[in-house]
Scaffold this motif. Structure first.
Motif, mmCIF file in Angstrom:
data_model
loop_
_atom_site.group_PDB
_atom_site.id
_atom_site.type_symbol
_atom_site.label_atom_id
_atom_site.label_comp_id
_atom_site.label_asym_id
_atom_site.label_seq_id
_atom_site.Cartn_x
_atom_site.Cartn_y
_atom_site.Cartn_z
ATOM 1 N N ASP A 181 40.144 -10.513 -40.356
ATOM 2 C CA ASP A 181 38.794 -10.456 -40.921
ATOM 3 C C ASP A 181 37.979 -9.267 -40.430
ATOM 4 O OD1 ASP A 181 39.354 -12.818 -42.248
ATOM 5 O OD2 ASP A 181 38.513 -14.065 -40.661
ATOM 6 N N THR A 182 37.460 -8.526 -41.387
ATOM 7 C CA THR A 182 36.541 -7.435 -41.079
ATOM 8 C C THR A 182 35.196 -8.025 -40.672
ATOM 9 O OG1 THR A 182 37.635 -5.902 -42.569
ATOM 10 C CG2 THR A 182 35.321 -5.451 -42.092
ATOM 11 N N TYR A 183 34.558 -7.406 -39.687
ATOM 12 C CA TYR A 183 33.243 -7.841 -39.206
ATOM 13 C C TYR A 183 32.206 -7.479 -40.272
ATOM 14 C CZ TYR A 183 29.435 -8.361 -35.752
ATOM 15 O OH TYR A 183 28.318 -8.739 -35.064
ATOM 16 N N VAL A 184 31.444 -8.443 -40.752
ATOM 17 C CA VAL A 184 30.513 -8.205 -41.860
ATOM 18 C C VAL A 184 29.395 -7.233 -41.501
ATOM 19 C CG1 VAL A 184 30.983 -10.388 -43.036
ATOM 20 C CG2 VAL A 184 29.161 -10.279 -41.336
ATOM 21 N N VAL A 185 29.079 -7.086 -40.234
ATOM 22 C CA VAL A 185 28.005 -6.198 -39.805
ATOM 23 C C VAL A 185 28.448 -4.737 -39.813
ATOM 24 C CG1 VAL A 185 26.491 -5.622 -37.856
ATOM 25 C CG2 VAL A 185 26.940 -8.010 -38.424
ATOM 26 N N ASP A 186 29.757 -4.488 -39.602
ATOM 27 C CA ASP A 186 30.269 -3.128 -39.530
ATOM 28 C C ASP A 186 31.703 -3.115 -40.049
ATOM 29 O OD1 ASP A 186 31.234 -0.609 -38.858
ATOM 30 O OD2 ASP A 186 30.411 -0.636 -36.827
ATOM 31 N N ALA A 187 31.932 -2.480 -41.186
ATOM 32 C CA ALA A 187 33.257 -2.451 -41.820
ATOM 33 C C ALA A 187 34.293 -1.699 -40.992
ATOM 34 C CB ALA A 187 33.158 -1.834 -43.210
ATOM 35 N N ASN A 188 33.877 -0.972 -39.972
ATOM 36 C CA ASN A 188 34.814 -0.276 -39.089
ATOM 37 C C ASN A 188 35.319 -1.172 -37.968
ATOM 38 O OD1 ASN A 188 34.661 2.279 -40.405
ATOM 39 N ND2 ASN A 188 32.631 2.533 -39.500
ATOM 40 N N GLU A 189 34.852 -2.414 -37.953
ATOM 41 C CA GLU A 189 35.258 -3.359 -36.917
ATOM 42 C C GLU A 189 35.895 -4.592 -37.553
ATOM 43 O OE1 GLU A 189 31.634 -4.089 -34.719
ATOM 44 O OE2 GLU A 189 32.059 -2.404 -33.382
#
Length: 176
Positions: free
Chosen positions: A130-138
């Motif tokens: 799962d990609t972190y919704v706050v930052d797509a680079n995380e």
């Protein structure tokens, strides 16, 4: 999966939740997932190997599928909801069930042990898909030393515990 585990948990004892399949995998009868066991043998299953997230498909997943590990070629990164099911906050270092941390010693294989972290580990962070919704680079990850979740830069190299969907026929325990 939490609700599934909660409901099925009333019919299945905790001891019977995790089944060691004898082929380097563990089946979770609460969730119907089959998990890769990790080792300390310097091979592809080694608990100390780190992999970059790489679009949710780390090189390890590609290798497991190319070799049809345990007879299957549909291994993948677990979602956050799936991986968090392996966190057991009633234990410490690691915060996981004994099925995922037993007989771990130097050069043990997935047929003889199940590892999560060693005394020398400083992070024991495991990737989720799962990609972190706050930052797509995380992406979201879980630190099994403490049981907490963390967002992490996808370029970092963390541990991968592969998972696949398994067909499980639950065997409920008889009512008292």
């Amino acid at each position: 999966y939490g609700a599934v585990a909660q409901n099925f948990g009333q019919a299945c004892s905790l001891e019977a939740r995790f089944i060691d399949n004898g082929d380097g995998t563990i089946t979770d009868r609460w969730t119907g997932l089959m998990w890769e066991k990790l080792s300390d043998d310097l091979g592809i299953h080694d608990k100390d190997d780190g992999y970059a997230w790489a679009s949710g498909n780390p090189l390890k997943i590609l290798a497991l599928n190319a070799t049809a590990f345990a007879g299957y070629a549909d291994w993948r990164l677990p979602t956050f909801d799936e991986l968090v099911e392996l966190v057991d906050l009633t234990t410490t270092e690691p915060t996981t069930y004994s099925a995922f941390n037993s007989n771990c010693s130097l050069f043990c294989t997935v047929l003889s042990c199940s590892c999560t972290l060693s005394q020398n580990d400083t992070s024991s962070i495991y990737w989720t898909a799962d990609t972190y919704v706050v930052d797509a680079n995380e992406a979201l990850a879980i630190r099994f030393r403490t049981g907490e979740w963390v967002p992490s830069d996808k370029r970092n190299t963390w541990v991968v515990r592969a998972v696949r969907n398994a067909t499980v026929t639950p065997t409920p325990t008889p009512a008292p």
